[in-house]
Design a protein around this motif. Structure first.
Motif, PDB file in Angstrom:
ATOM      1  N   TYR A 188       0.890  -1.092  -0.072  1.00  0.00           N
ATOM      2  CA  TYR A 188      -0.131   0.017   0.014  1.00  0.00           C
ATOM      3  C   TYR A 188       0.872   1.286   0.049  1.00  0.00           C
ATOM      4  CZ  TYR A 188      -3.777  -3.084   1.395  1.00  0.00           C
ATOM      5  OH  TYR A 188      -4.987  -4.105   1.446  1.00  0.00           O
ATOM      6  N   THR A 189       0.369   2.115  -0.625  1.00  0.00           N
ATOM      7  CA  THR A 189       1.066   3.507  -0.519  1.00  0.00           C
ATOM      8  C   THR A 189       0.218   4.680  -0.142  1.00  0.00           C
ATOM      9  OG1 THR A 189       2.428   5.007  -1.987  1.00  0.00           O
ATOM     10  CG2 THR A 189       0.629   4.018  -3.022  1.00  0.00           C
ATOM     11  N   GLY A 190       0.417   5.859  -0.257  1.00  0.00           N
ATOM     12  CA  GLY A 190      -0.011   7.014   0.346  1.00  0.00           C
ATOM     13  C   GLY A 190      -0.942   7.800  -0.595  1.00  0.00           C
ATOM     14  N   ILE A 192      -2.922  11.918  -0.727  1.00  0.00           N
ATOM     15  CA  ILE A 192      -3.337  12.956  -0.009  1.00  0.00           C
ATOM     16  C   ILE A 192      -3.971  14.050  -1.156  1.00  0.00           C
ATOM     17  CG2 ILE A 192      -2.684  14.996   1.306  1.00  0.00           C
ATOM     18  CD1 ILE A 192      -0.435  13.458   2.485  1.00  0.00           C
TER      19      ILE A 192
END
Length: 246
Positions: A188-190, A192
């Motif tokens: 998983y990554t981020g 925003i």
């Protein structure tokens, strides 16, 4: 961050330094938006393409199948088997059976480090249709397409795994890698999103990298039909949604 984690693993002071540098770069962009007077009309997305896993072992599956008309192409925590040029489709099933038999004959403590994926499972995932089968490693194991040890050549992040100088089918290593099953939490990554058109304070449970393009298209008012991405609820504010409906 990617390069530092490939070389040192996830938790290292150089990774922390890389995060600080990335944060400063984002701050530079935000300052430029502020000074330009376009803040109210600007949307900022901070995204990642994949996660990272610490690695401890390299597996060279091609060393098992030197006499077969097929070859594994390594992709970090995955390895895809391709039949060699000119091999008819009628031989694919026999190749898969032979490869699977040799893999299943490995010692139990090694065999449990990966699973075999058949063509049906690869089709469900939308994986390369040219591969006849694939291997998916548990985080910690990484694949190499090599058939023998080689002198280490630094051709970029992650390439030293391919050039491991040690003998053996399985050899120890250090650092980090990706390319594992995208459903693994370590991959998983981020994400925003902030600014014009974005709902403030919302948290989405998850989205796929293919969902980024539909979001950008919606923000820009573009008609862009994507084959696999979708507009994830909860990101856009009501004004954007109402404007789209109109």
């Amino acid at each position: 961050m990617d390069g530092a984690q490939h070389e040192h693993g996830r938790d290292h002071e150089k990774v922390a330094a890389a995060i600080i540098n990335a944060d400063k770069a984002i701050g530079t962009v935000l300052d430029a938006i502020e000074s330009s007077g376009l803040k109210e009309n600007t949307t900022v997305l901070v995204v990642g393409d994949h996660g990272m896993s610490d690695i401890h072992t390299v597996f060279r599956p091609n060393m098992l199948i030197k006499d077969l008309p097929a070859k594994f192409v390594a992709a970090g925590g995955s390895a895809f088997l391709y039949a060699k040029k000119g091999v008819p489709n009628t031989e694919f099933a026999g190749i898969v059976q032979s490869v699977s038999k040799q893999l299943d004959a490995l010692p139990a403590e090694r065999r449990k480090l990966f699973r075999i994926m058949d063509r049906k499972e690869l089709d469900k995932m939308g994986a390369d249709s040219s591969a006849v089968m694939a291997l998916a490693a548990v985080p910690g194991l990484v694949f190499s397409g090599a058939v023998q040890p080689a002198k280490i050549v630094n051709l970029g992040p992650g390439t030293q795994v391919q050039q491991n100088p040690l003998e053996g089918l399985f050899v120890p290593t250090t650092g980090g890698h990706h390319g594992y099953d995208p459903n693994s939490p370590e991959m998983y990554t981020g994400f925003i999103a902030a600014g014009a058109g974005i709902a403030k304070g919302n948290v989405v449970e998850g989205l796929c990298v293919t969902d980024i393009a539909p979001l950008i298209a919606e923000l820009l008012g573009l008609e862009f039909k994507t084959p696999d991405g979708k507009l994830v609820p909860g990101i856009l504010n009501n004004s954007i949604i109402n404007q789209t409906i109109k």
